[in-house]
Design an enzyme around this catalytic site. Structure first.
Site, mmCIF file in Angstrom:
data_model
loop_
_atom_site.group_PDB
_atom_site.id
_atom_site.type_symbol
_atom_site.label_atom_id
_atom_site.label_comp_id
_atom_site.label_asym_id
_atom_site.label_seq_id
_atom_site.Cartn_x
_atom_site.Cartn_y
_atom_site.Cartn_z
ATOM 1 N N THR A 1 -0.913 -3.967 -4.263
ATOM 2 C CA THR A 1 -0.367 -4.043 -5.811
ATOM 3 C C THR A 1 -0.860 -2.439 -5.966
ATOM 4 O O THR A 1 -0.403 -1.473 -6.568
ATOM 5 C CB THR A 1 -1.190 -4.891 -6.392
ATOM 6 O OG1 THR A 1 -0.924 -6.219 -6.167
ATOM 7 C CG2 THR A 1 -0.690 -4.824 -8.258
ATOM 8 N N ASP B 1 5.563 -9.115 -6.294
ATOM 9 C CA ASP B 1 4.721 -9.485 -5.674
ATOM 10 C C ASP B 1 5.050 -10.924 -5.282
ATOM 11 O O ASP B 1 5.854 -11.459 -5.726
ATOM 12 C CB ASP B 1 3.403 -9.637 -6.532
ATOM 13 C CG ASP B 1 2.096 -9.745 -5.733
ATOM 14 O OD1 ASP B 1 2.208 -9.795 -4.576
ATOM 15 O OD2 ASP B 1 1.015 -9.840 -6.238
HETATM 16 P P1 ADP Z 1 -3.489 -6.933 -3.010
HETATM 17 O O1 ADP Z 1 -1.995 -6.491 -3.885
HETATM 18 O O2 ADP Z 1 -3.033 -6.622 -1.689
HETATM 19 O O3 ADP Z 1 -3.889 -8.450 -3.043
HETATM 20 P P2 ADP Z 1 -4.871 -5.158 -4.534
HETATM 21 O O4 ADP Z 1 -3.963 -4.000 -4.585
HETATM 22 O O5 ADP Z 1 -4.960 -6.021 -5.797
HETATM 23 O O6 ADP Z 1 -4.436 -6.200 -3.397
HETATM 24 O O7 ADP Z 1 -6.404 -4.843 -4.299
HETATM 25 C C1 ADP Z 1 -7.377 -5.294 -4.581
HETATM 26 C C2 ADP Z 1 -8.600 -4.347 -5.219
HETATM 27 O O8 ADP Z 1 -9.240 -3.818 -3.979
HETATM 28 C C3 ADP Z 1 -8.120 -3.140 -6.040
HETATM 29 O O9 ADP Z 1 -8.212 -3.489 -7.302
HETATM 30 C C4 ADP Z 1 -8.723 -2.186 -5.607
HETATM 31 O O10 ADP Z 1 -9.902 -1.923 -6.534
HETATM 32 C C5 ADP Z 1 -9.276 -2.348 -4.055
HETATM 33 N N1 ADP Z 1 -8.662 -1.686 -3.083
HETATM 34 C C6 ADP Z 1 -7.420 -2.128 -2.472
HETATM 35 N N2 ADP Z 1 -7.236 -1.328 -1.553
HETATM 36 C C7 ADP Z 1 -8.053 -0.106 -1.572
HETATM 37 C C8 ADP Z 1 -8.384 1.088 -0.858
HETATM 38 N N3 ADP Z 1 -7.444 1.368 0.148
HETATM 39 N N4 ADP Z 1 -9.123 1.801 -1.290
HETATM 40 C C9 ADP Z 1 -9.706 1.537 -2.187
HETATM 41 N N5 ADP Z 1 -9.819 0.530 -2.925
HETATM 42 C C10 ADP Z 1 -8.829 -0.500 -2.597
#
Ligand code: ADP
Length: 357
Positions: free
Chosen positions: A87, A131
């Protein structure tokens, strides 16, 4: 063979008492406070987005090229475990492209009209983020094909012999799909994405960077290797790192002067029952079950799931990936096996016939 069915009640999971959620679970927590902290800690551009260089480099080139051509970037599919940044990355792409992003999820698109309404409201260049795209239903999915390929909505009007297709043009847009299960995506849908990127588990050093950056944003001081202590227990997942950091910060504020040092980090994580590999009570129960009741395995997924009172799907998508990733569990055609690393971690002696790992 008989075995004990583990009841995973509050007593086994003391940290569940407060939140009702498993602390080291990578999926999003429904707690509004956690959600708002996640949003505030979200990196805003590709430079702030730590790690995943195999994605960032090609992505930067595609963004620059699309901007030069003044065209939307190609459709992108992001796949990987929950909490790894799908995301976040979708939002960054929208920012870097300077366009709007509309966010929805597969299960929310129940009818063709739900998707048609969203698509027809997109402006030129906008990004639509779906998503859990593997959970979209088949009829809705078919609408996506012409939308992605021809920027058109093919709507069937009427039924039977009088039915006809009406084609409505759409603005040029980019679809970013996210999934934890690439294998559940049909090939016609998968083939319509110009880029398919796999998000990997993070290196501990990258998780440390994330922890240090976020400690600054949360205005908490972190010193003498406390960042490393939290990082190694974060299961290589930024979402878990953020959650642990927040819990350790609370502990430091209540028990100490608010500064997180190594000792404070260790005792907070011990209290939260997260061990030095980031395993919690449930992970350890899984390993104990295989080792104590099945001499290290193999154990079928079915048996394992009922032993820990969880759905097979939950065991496969939530518990197993990390245990496999750190080499404590091995998947064989006959079932799951505990490795020598798992034996060593639990302080158990490995039987001789299993010593081939
Ligand atoms: P997904 O959609 O894969 O479940 P998210 O994008 O919602 O994961 O990420 C969860 C949290 O982790 C985000 O709010 C962010 O703060 C942190 N995060 C994710 N990837 C990174 C990254 N590469 N660098 C810094 N923070 C990250």
């Amino acid at each position: 063979m008989s075995y004990e069915i583990y009841e995973l009640d509050d007593e086994l999971n003391p940290h569940l008492k407060n939140s009702g959620e498993r602390l080291v679970e990578p999926t999003e927590n429904i707690d509004p406070e956690e959600q708002s902290i996640e949003i505030s800690l979200r990196p805003q551009n590709l430079t702030e987005f730590v790690g995943q260089n195999h994605i960032k480099e090609p992505l930067l080139i595609s963004i620059e090229a699309a901007k030069k051509r003044q065209e939307p970037i190609e459709h992108i599919l992001l796949y990987g475990n929950p909490g790894l940044g799908k995301t976040t990355l979708a939002n960054i792409i929208a920012k870097e492209m300077g366009v709007n992003i509309k966010v929805t999820a597969g299960p929310a698109l129940e009818r063709v009209s739900d998707l048609a309404a969203i698509l027809s409201n997109l402006s030129d260049g906008d990004i639509l983020f779906i998503d859990e795209i593997h959970r979209i239903n088949k009829t809705v999915e078919e609408i996506l094909y012409s939308a992605m390929e021809d920027y058109a909505l093919d709507i069937i009007i009427g039924k039977g012999p009088t039915a006809r297709t009406l084609r409505m043009p759409l603005e040029k847009f980019t679809l970013i799909g996210a999934t934890t299960k690439l294998n559940l995506l049909s090939s016609p849908l998968r083939d319509r994405f110009g880029h398919v990127f796999h998000l990997n588990f993070y290196e501990d050093s990258d998780i440390e960077k994330i922890i240090n950056r976020n400690a600054k944003l949360l205005e908490v001081e972190i010193k003498n290797d406390a960042d490393k202590t939290i990082a190694v227990r974060s299961r290589k997942t930024p979402r878990i790192a953020n959650r642990l950091l927040k819990r350790v910060r609370d502990y430091a504020q209540v028990k100490h002067n608010g500064i997180i040092d190594n000792e404070i980090a260790r005792s907070a994580l011990e209290m939260l029952n997260v061990d030095e590999y980031g395993l919690d009570e449930i992970d350890r129960k899984i390993l104990h079950f295989i080792i104590d009741n099945f001499a290290g395995g193999p154990v079928g997924l079915n048996t394992l799931s009922s032993a820990i009172a969880e759905e097979m799907d939950t065991v496969e998508t939530i518990y197993e990936p990390f245990l496999l990733q750190i080499g404590m569990l091995e998947r064989t055609p006959r079932g799951r096996k505990a490795t020598s690393k798992a034996y060593a971690h639990l302080g158990k002696k490995m039987p001789k016939q299993n010593n081939q790992y």
